[in-house]
Structure formats: C-alpha cells, structure tokens
Design an enzyme around this catalytic site. Structure first.
Site, PDB file in Angstrom:
ATOM      1  N   THR A  50       0.139 -14.200  26.547  1.00  0.00           N
ATOM      2  CA  THR A  50       1.321 -12.859  26.802  1.00  0.00           C
ATOM      3  C   THR A  50       1.785 -13.168  28.086  1.00  0.00           C
ATOM      4  OG1 THR A  50      -0.758 -11.587  27.589  1.00  0.00           O
ATOM      5  CG2 THR A  50      -0.017 -11.168  25.308  1.00  0.00           C
ATOM      6  N   GLY A  51       1.212 -14.273  28.978  1.00  0.00           N
ATOM      7  CA  GLY A  51       1.757 -14.380  30.274  1.00  0.00           C
ATOM      8  C   GLY A  51       2.770 -15.544  30.188  1.00  0.00           C
ATOM      9  N   GLY A  68      -1.844 -18.032  36.126  1.00  0.00           N
ATOM     10  CA  GLY A  68      -2.445 -16.898  35.328  1.00  0.00           C
ATOM     11  C   GLY A  68      -3.908 -16.850  35.453  1.00  0.00           C
ATOM     12  N   VAL A  69      -4.539 -16.493  34.209  1.00  0.00           N
ATOM     13  CA  VAL A  69      -5.977 -16.315  34.064  1.00  0.00           C
ATOM     14  C   VAL A  69      -6.516 -17.905  34.419  1.00  0.00           C
ATOM     15  CG1 VAL A  69      -6.129 -16.324  31.480  1.00  0.00           C
ATOM     16  CG2 VAL A  69      -7.469 -14.953  32.947  1.00  0.00           C
ATOM     17  N   ASP A  70      -6.040 -18.832  33.903  1.00  0.00           N
ATOM     18  CA  ASP A  70      -6.849 -19.867  33.883  1.00  0.00           C
ATOM     19  C   ASP A  70      -7.089 -20.314  35.432  1.00  0.00           C
ATOM     20  OD1 ASP A  70      -7.384 -22.566  33.165  1.00  0.00           O
ATOM     21  OD2 ASP A  70      -5.426 -23.348  32.731  1.00  0.00           O
ATOM     22  N   TYR A 113       3.054 -17.991  28.591  1.00  0.00           N
ATOM     23  CA  TYR A 113       3.728 -18.410  27.312  1.00  0.00           C
ATOM     24  C   TYR A 113       4.298 -17.257  26.673  1.00  0.00           C
ATOM     25  CZ  TYR A 113       0.674 -22.649  27.403  1.00  0.00           C
ATOM     26  OH  TYR A 113       0.050 -23.617  27.843  1.00  0.00           O
ATOM     27  N   ASP A 157      -9.611  -7.461  36.158  1.00  0.00           N
ATOM     28  CA  ASP A 157      -9.575  -9.069  36.393  1.00  0.00           C
ATOM     29  C   ASP A 157     -10.607  -9.329  35.566  1.00  0.00           C
ATOM     30  OD1 ASP A 157     -10.123 -11.489  37.289  1.00  0.00           O
ATOM     31  OD2 ASP A 157      -9.785 -10.801  39.331  1.00  0.00           O
ATOM     32  N   ILE A 158     -10.553 -10.369  34.553  1.00  0.00           N
ATOM     33  CA  ILE A 158     -11.647 -10.968  33.735  1.00  0.00           C
ATOM     34  C   ILE A 158     -12.791 -11.818  34.499  1.00  0.00           C
ATOM     35  CG2 ILE A 158     -10.397 -13.091  33.009  1.00  0.00           C
ATOM     36  CD1 ILE A 158     -11.320 -12.205  30.112  1.00  0.00           C
ATOM     37  N   ASN A 166      -4.284 -24.296  28.790  1.00  0.00           N
ATOM     38  CA  ASN A 166      -3.569 -25.206  28.076  1.00  0.00           C
ATOM     39  C   ASN A 166      -4.224 -26.376  27.740  1.00  0.00           C
ATOM     40  OD1 ASN A 166      -3.174 -27.434  30.513  1.00  0.00           O
ATOM     41  ND2 ASN A 166      -2.789 -25.676  31.691  1.00  0.00           N
TER      42      ASN A 166
HETATM   43  N1  AR6 Z   1      -7.718 -11.365  34.272  1.00  0.00           N
HETATM   44  C1  AR6 Z   1      -7.252 -10.807  33.106  1.00  0.00           C
HETATM   45  N2  AR6 Z   1      -5.950 -11.075  32.709  1.00  0.00           N
HETATM   46  C2  AR6 Z   1      -5.139 -12.077  33.393  1.00  0.00           C
HETATM   47  C3  AR6 Z   1      -5.619 -12.366  34.822  1.00  0.00           C
HETATM   48  C4  AR6 Z   1      -7.001 -12.027  35.036  1.00  0.00           C
HETATM   49  N3  AR6 Z   1      -7.566 -12.310  36.152  1.00  0.00           N
HETATM   50  N4  AR6 Z   1      -4.801 -13.075  35.180  1.00  0.00           N
HETATM   51  C5  AR6 Z   1      -3.566 -12.961  34.323  1.00  0.00           C
HETATM   52  N5  AR6 Z   1      -3.946 -12.365  33.341  1.00  0.00           N
HETATM   53  P1  AR6 Z   1      -1.562 -16.142  31.285  1.00  0.00           P
HETATM   54  P2  AR6 Z   1      -0.680 -17.681  28.905  1.00  0.00           P
HETATM   55  C6  AR6 Z   1      -3.174 -11.804  31.926  1.00  0.00           C
HETATM   56  O1  AR6 Z   1      -0.271 -16.640  31.724  1.00  0.00           O
HETATM   57  O2  AR6 Z   1       0.419 -16.758  28.355  1.00  0.00           O
HETATM   58  C7  AR6 Z   1      -1.576 -21.023  32.602  1.00  0.00           C
HETATM   59  O3  AR6 Z   1      -0.972 -21.693  33.404  1.00  0.00           O
HETATM   60  C8  AR6 Z   1      -1.674 -11.935  32.108  1.00  0.00           C
HETATM   61  O4  AR6 Z   1      -1.048 -11.076  32.636  1.00  0.00           O
HETATM   62  O5  AR6 Z   1      -2.645 -16.515  32.083  1.00  0.00           O
HETATM   63  O6  AR6 Z   1      -1.709 -17.850  27.557  1.00  0.00           O
HETATM   64  C9  AR6 Z   1      -2.487 -21.864  31.591  1.00  0.00           C
HETATM   65  O7  AR6 Z   1      -2.859 -23.082  32.170  1.00  0.00           O
HETATM   66  C10 AR6 Z   1      -1.120 -11.872  30.621  1.00  0.00           C
HETATM   67  O8  AR6 Z   1      -1.285 -11.009  30.201  1.00  0.00           O
HETATM   68  O9  AR6 Z   1      -1.916 -17.209  29.855  1.00  0.00           O
HETATM   69  C11 AR6 Z   1      -1.464 -22.245  30.424  1.00  0.00           C
HETATM   70  O10 AR6 Z   1      -0.717 -23.435  31.116  1.00  0.00           O
HETATM   71  C12 AR6 Z   1      -2.512 -12.871  30.005  1.00  0.00           C
HETATM   72  O11 AR6 Z   1      -3.590 -12.607  31.063  1.00  0.00           O
HETATM   73  C13 AR6 Z   1      -0.826 -21.154  30.452  1.00  0.00           C
HETATM   74  O12 AR6 Z   1      -0.867 -20.418  31.643  1.00  0.00           O
HETATM   75  C14 AR6 Z   1      -1.989 -14.241  29.846  1.00  0.00           C
HETATM   76  O13 AR6 Z   1      -1.421 -14.708  30.658  1.00  0.00           O
HETATM   77  C15 AR6 Z   1      -1.006 -20.138  29.179  1.00  0.00           C
HETATM   78  O14 AR6 Z   1      -0.104 -18.985  29.155  1.00  0.00           O
END
Ligand code: AR6
Length: 174
Positions: free
Chosen positions: A123-124, A32-34, A126, A10-11, A24
C-alpha cells in the site's frame, strides 16, 4: 482460533515472534517499512538476506512468496520477508497479494511463531489502494488455517488504521 488485533504505529516497535516485511524481490532493502526494519533491526538481517540471495534465491524472492531471517535487534525472533505485487489498474494481481499473507503465515507455522505483525503490504511504494488491500489482508488471514494465535495488523497512519478497523468491524480511533 487466530485473533486479529489492530495497532496504529511503527511495526519496528512491536514485540512479537515475527515481524513481516514488505520487501522487494532483491531482499536487499529499500524504503518504507523495509528501510525501517533494516535500520532498526541492524546489519544482521541484511547479512542473512545476502546469504539467501547467494543460495536459494539467486534470482530473488518471487512476488507472493515469503522467507524468514533473524530479526536482529528488533524485539522479535524473526523477520518474514514477503514481496507484494505492484498495483495495476489493468491486471488483477490480488491473488499475489493474498499469497503474501498466506505464505507468511505458512512460514510462521514452520518457525513455530505464534504472534505475527503485518504491515499493509503493497500500500506504499507499490500503490495498492488501502481499502482493497485491507479487504484482501483480512479475508486471507480469516481463510487461512494456521497455528498463529495472534495476527496483528500494524498500520502506520490514522487513515490506514481506520480502513482496517472498518473491514474488521472495530471502533475507529478515539
Ligand atoms: N511501520 C508500519 N507500517 C509502515 C512503516 C512502519 N515503520 N513504514 C511504512 N509503513 P511500503 P510496499 C506503511 O512502501 O508498498 C520498499 O522500498 C506504509 O505507510 O513500505 O509493499 C520495498 O523495498 C504503507 O501503508 O511497501 C519495496 O521496494 C505500507 O507500510 C517496496 O517499498 C507499505 O508501504 C514495497 O512497497
């Protein structure tokens, strides 16, 4: 020389100078990570994001760009917010995904950050395919001249970790 390290986890638990957020363009949070970064980092991060929206980024942060705020309660000095492209099967947006890594490193250099943790941007939610995202992440970091000493890719699950490990010629998880 920038060294590239890999962590499965977890970052928001990492100790680094800067944590990169897959945000975003609203900069006002999401899932997600945000969501995880804002939850653990606390309200100070959102407060600075709102200020950015009220000043330089009235229309939001464009895709492929990056901007820094405080890291609040995270064990880091800054969060660097970047906006990845949504995956498209019909349009090649890989230049924008590469730009996220390049621009984040440029902002890190401006700040004087020497350790930077990246998630697998796009990769989540998006939907960017992990193998292609890992290729772009690794190629771009390797090709970018930066004072950052350590780029740490923090991958949330085993599959993401193994995909990055293959791209970097590193051993898989035990
Ligand atoms: N630590 C590390 N990686 C993570 C964590 C974490 N705590 N949580 C998720 N991931 P995403 P995107 C991974 O969806 O695709 C948001 O709503 C996850 O498994 O976080 O760039 C924003 O506000 C995946 O591999 O980001 C935007 O609207 C990766 O992080 C949108 O999502 C990215 O997944 C951005 O989408």
């Amino acid at each position: 020389m920038t060294s590239i390290t890999l962590v499965r986890g977890d970052i928001t638990q990492e100790s680094v100078d800067a944590v990169v957020n897959a945000a975003n363009s609203s900069l006002l949070g999401g899932g997600g990570v945000d969501g995880a970064i804002h939850r653990r980092g606390g309200p100070e991060i959102l407060a600075e994001c709102r200020k950015l929206r009220a000043s330089h980024y009235g229309k939001g942060l464009p895709t492929g760009r990056a901007v820094a705020t405080t890291a609040g309660r995270l064990d880091a000095r800054w969060v660097i917010h970047t906006v990845g492209p949504v995956w498209s099967a019909t349009e090649d947006r890989s230049g924008l995904l590469a730009s996220c890594y390049r621009e984040s490193l440029r902002v890190a250099d401006e700040l004087g950050a020497t350790t930077v943790a990246f998630p697998a941007i796009s990769t989540g939610v998006y939907r960017w395919p992990m193998d292609d995202a890992a290729r772009i992440a690794v190629e771009t970091v390797r090709a970018t001249a930066t004072g950052v000493e350590e780029v740490r890719f923090v991958l949330f699950d085993d599959t993401a970790y193994e995909t990055f490990a293959r791209r970097l010629d590193r051993p898989p998880l035990p």
